[in-house]
Design an enzyme around this catalytic site. Structure first.
Site, mmCIF file in Angstrom:
data_model
loop_
_atom_site.group_PDB
_atom_site.id
_atom_site.type_symbol
_atom_site.label_atom_id
_atom_site.label_comp_id
_atom_site.label_asym_id
_atom_site.label_seq_id
_atom_site.Cartn_x
_atom_site.Cartn_y
_atom_site.Cartn_z
ATOM 1 N N HIS A 142 0.805 -1.314 -0.046
ATOM 2 C CA HIS A 142 -0.078 -0.078 -0.067
ATOM 3 C C HIS A 142 0.722 1.213 0.027
ATOM 4 O O HIS A 142 0.231 2.462 -0.072
ATOM 5 C CB HIS A 142 -0.801 -0.139 1.089
ATOM 6 C CG HIS A 142 -2.439 0.563 0.843
ATOM 7 N ND1 HIS A 142 -3.420 0.566 1.555
ATOM 8 C CD2 HIS A 142 -2.567 1.577 -0.160
ATOM 9 C CE1 HIS A 142 -4.470 1.137 0.959
ATOM 10 N NE2 HIS A 142 -4.054 1.849 -0.142
ATOM 11 N N ASP A 165 -9.844 0.152 4.088
ATOM 12 C CA ASP A 165 -8.686 -0.722 4.538
ATOM 13 C C ASP A 165 -8.960 -0.969 6.065
ATOM 14 O O ASP A 165 -9.934 -0.344 6.870
ATOM 15 C CB ASP A 165 -7.366 0.408 4.722
ATOM 16 C CG ASP A 165 -6.212 -0.190 4.654
ATOM 17 O OD1 ASP A 165 -6.002 -0.991 5.310
ATOM 18 O OD2 ASP A 165 -5.311 0.320 4.042
ATOM 19 N N HIS A 167 -6.613 -0.853 8.224
ATOM 20 C CA HIS A 167 -5.647 -0.098 8.962
ATOM 21 C C HIS A 167 -5.909 1.486 8.433
ATOM 22 O O HIS A 167 -6.277 1.764 7.298
ATOM 23 C CB HIS A 167 -4.274 -0.535 8.671
ATOM 24 C CG HIS A 167 -4.167 -1.930 8.782
ATOM 25 N ND1 HIS A 167 -4.423 -2.803 7.771
ATOM 26 C CD2 HIS A 167 -3.928 -2.741 9.825
ATOM 27 C CE1 HIS A 167 -4.184 -4.093 8.329
ATOM 28 N NE2 HIS A 167 -3.959 -3.981 9.742
ATOM 29 N N ASP A 169 -3.077 3.668 7.908
ATOM 30 C CA ASP A 169 -2.058 3.830 7.101
ATOM 31 C C ASP A 169 -1.608 5.320 7.021
ATOM 32 O O ASP A 169 -1.055 6.012 5.975
ATOM 33 C CB ASP A 169 -2.623 3.471 5.769
ATOM 34 C CG ASP A 169 -2.616 1.933 5.295
ATOM 35 O OD1 ASP A 169 -2.349 1.155 6.073
ATOM 36 O OD2 ASP A 169 -2.765 1.685 4.259
ATOM 37 N N HIS A 182 4.183 0.628 4.383
ATOM 38 C CA HIS A 182 2.872 0.192 3.933
ATOM 39 C C HIS A 182 1.793 0.816 4.990
ATOM 40 O O HIS A 182 0.581 0.890 4.450
ATOM 41 C CB HIS A 182 2.476 -0.918 3.380
ATOM 42 C CG HIS A 182 2.405 -2.031 4.665
ATOM 43 N ND1 HIS A 182 1.819 -3.179 4.286
ATOM 44 C CD2 HIS A 182 2.850 -1.994 5.853
ATOM 45 C CE1 HIS A 182 1.652 -3.889 5.370
ATOM 46 N NE2 HIS A 182 2.476 -3.337 6.262
ATOM 47 N N ASP A 274 -7.617 -1.196 -0.182
ATOM 48 C CA ASP A 274 -6.694 -2.503 0.403
ATOM 49 C C ASP A 274 -7.448 -3.641 0.477
ATOM 50 O O ASP A 274 -8.369 -3.843 1.304
ATOM 51 C CB ASP A 274 -6.031 -2.023 1.696
ATOM 52 C CG ASP A 274 -4.910 -2.817 2.223
ATOM 53 O OD1 ASP A 274 -5.092 -4.292 2.105
ATOM 54 O OD2 ASP A 274 -3.919 -2.438 2.846
ATOM 55 N N ASP A 276 -7.072 -6.126 2.325
ATOM 56 C CA ASP A 276 -7.275 -6.380 3.645
ATOM 57 C C ASP A 276 -8.135 -5.895 4.489
ATOM 58 O O ASP A 276 -8.836 -5.939 5.635
ATOM 59 C CB ASP A 276 -5.972 -6.117 4.661
ATOM 60 C CG ASP A 276 -5.662 -4.720 4.893
ATOM 61 O OD1 ASP A 276 -6.659 -3.907 5.071
ATOM 62 O OD2 ASP A 276 -4.487 -4.628 5.323
ATOM 63 N N GLU A 319 -2.134 -5.132 -1.938
ATOM 64 C CA GLU A 319 -1.772 -5.813 -0.893
ATOM 65 C C GLU A 319 -2.432 -7.344 -1.196
ATOM 66 O O GLU A 319 -2.594 -8.234 -0.258
ATOM 67 C CB GLU A 319 -2.418 -5.547 0.579
ATOM 68 C CG GLU A 319 -1.613 -4.058 1.056
ATOM 69 C CD GLU A 319 -0.168 -4.372 1.573
ATOM 70 O OE1 GLU A 319 0.274 -5.471 1.717
ATOM 71 O OE2 GLU A 319 0.178 -3.255 1.789
HETATM 72 MN MN LIG Z 1 -3.322 -0.396 3.435
#
Ligand SMILES: [Mn+2]
Length: 350
Positions: A142, A165, A167, A169, A182, A274, A276, A319
């Site tokens: 990312h 996402d 997260h 980031d 990332h 992302d 994830d 990712e």
């Molecule tokens: Mn990310």
């Protein structure tokens, strides 16, 4: 009514319920609805960025070719877009353990390799956006989001960003505990957060147009570091975490997110997705899995809702790491990423 300011699109879909045979044919071979920021013939410019240096695991470098081999271009053209292939960008090698060329800056690892590689992405993203093309950026980890945003903001300084996402980031090289870059890409683009002129490899970003907090919205957060929570709070950044999805449902959540970005003006949107963000059940082959993510339908709905604005100018899909769950897990993850790209490019159930 939801998205009342995007009424033309809704009017179109409502009228199609009593469609003639000719309309049915045209809906089976749809042309993208007019996007004021994408010129005709509407073209998706595919850019592969096989970046791995923003995190410790090999495998994200296979993401772009896995998506192409799984039928990416067919997905693009079947939705009525032209596909333009740019291949994969060269990733600058890291200058590991060279304290002269690549000194540590805070905790950031391999900033020289990451920064110099994503500079190329910023340049090509800018060029394609100026040509009125839709940028489809295939990661890679990312960190490449920073390159996309840098290129985007040179052309559309007022663009809205949807960061999907698990997260946030938005660690800085100082707040990050892992040092994996990332988890930092947004921090380099925010006003007054990181002095890029001091970060090896990122000096070129110092004078780039920067993001204001109100240009950014998060979807699907569920694993946010303490330093990031402080940054989000202090900057007043809008974030719809998984608790928002639980409370309001994905429909209302996306309505609030898009109203926040686009209620006042029809600004162009870039979505950085992302994989994830999706629950590991449907996207297991990625580096930082977190339980309790978007379901298969919620994940697609996010992309569909953004596409319905007709304001999307670029998408990162990042990712995807086929090495982490070889076989069925990798296939499931690549399929999911491809579906999400199709949803973002305008695929509809009806
Ligand atoms: Mn990310």
């Amino acid at each position: 009514m939801a998205f009342s300011r995007f009424a033309p699109r809704f009017a179109r879909s409502i009228s199609s319920t009593s469609s003639t045979a000719a309309e049915v044919v045209s809906r089976n071979h749809p042309t993208p609805v007019s996007n004021p920021h994408v010129v005709m013939p509407q073209t998706v410019s595919v850019i592969g960025v096989p970046m791995t240096y923003g995190q410790p695991l090999l495998g994200t470098n296979f993401g772009p070719d896995m998506l192409r081999n799984a039928g990416l271009h067919k997905v693009i053209t079947e939705l009525g877009w032209c596909a333009e292939e740019n291949g994969n960008l060269e990733i600058a090698p890291p200058t590991v353990n060279d304290p002269v060329i690549d000194p540590d800056f805070g905790n950031a690892k391999s900033s020289f390799a990451v920064g110099n590689s994503i500079k190329q992405l910023a340049d090509i993203y800018e060029q394609k956006a100026r040509e009125g093309k839709f940028n489809l950026v295939l990661g890679g980890d990312h960190t490449i989001g920073a390159g996309s945003l840098a290129g985007l903001l040179r052309v559309h300084p007022d663009a809205g960003i949807i960061w999907v996402d698990a997260h946030a980031d938005i660690n800085t090289p100082m707040t990050s505990e892992s040092g994996n870059m990332h988890g930092m890409p947004i921090s380099f683009l925010m006003e007054n957060l990181v002095d890029c002129s001091k970060v090896p490899g990122f000096e070129w970003l110092a004078d780039s147009p920067k993001l204001k907090p109100e240009q950014l919205v998060y979807i699907a957060l569920r694993d946010v570091d303490q330093g990031e929570k402080r940054i989000l709070r202090e900057l007043g950044i809008k974030a719809f975490c998984m608790q928002s999805v639980d409370r309001y449902g994905i429909g209302r959540t996306m309505e609030m997110a898009l109203d926040y970005l686009c209620a006042e003006k029809q600004r162009p949107i870039h979505m950085s997705y992302d994989i994830d963000a999706v629950d590991p059940v449907d996207a297991p082959s990625t580096g930082t899995r977190v339980r309790g993510g978007l379901t298969w339908r919620e994940a697609n709905y996010v992309a569909e809702a953004v596409a319905e604005t007709n304001l999307l100018v670029g998408l990162d899909m990042v990712e995807v790491n086929p090495s982490l769950a070889p076989g069925k897990g990798a296939d499931t993850t690549v399929d999911m990423a491809l579906l999400l790209i199709g949803s973002a490019l305008g695929r509809r159930i009806l």
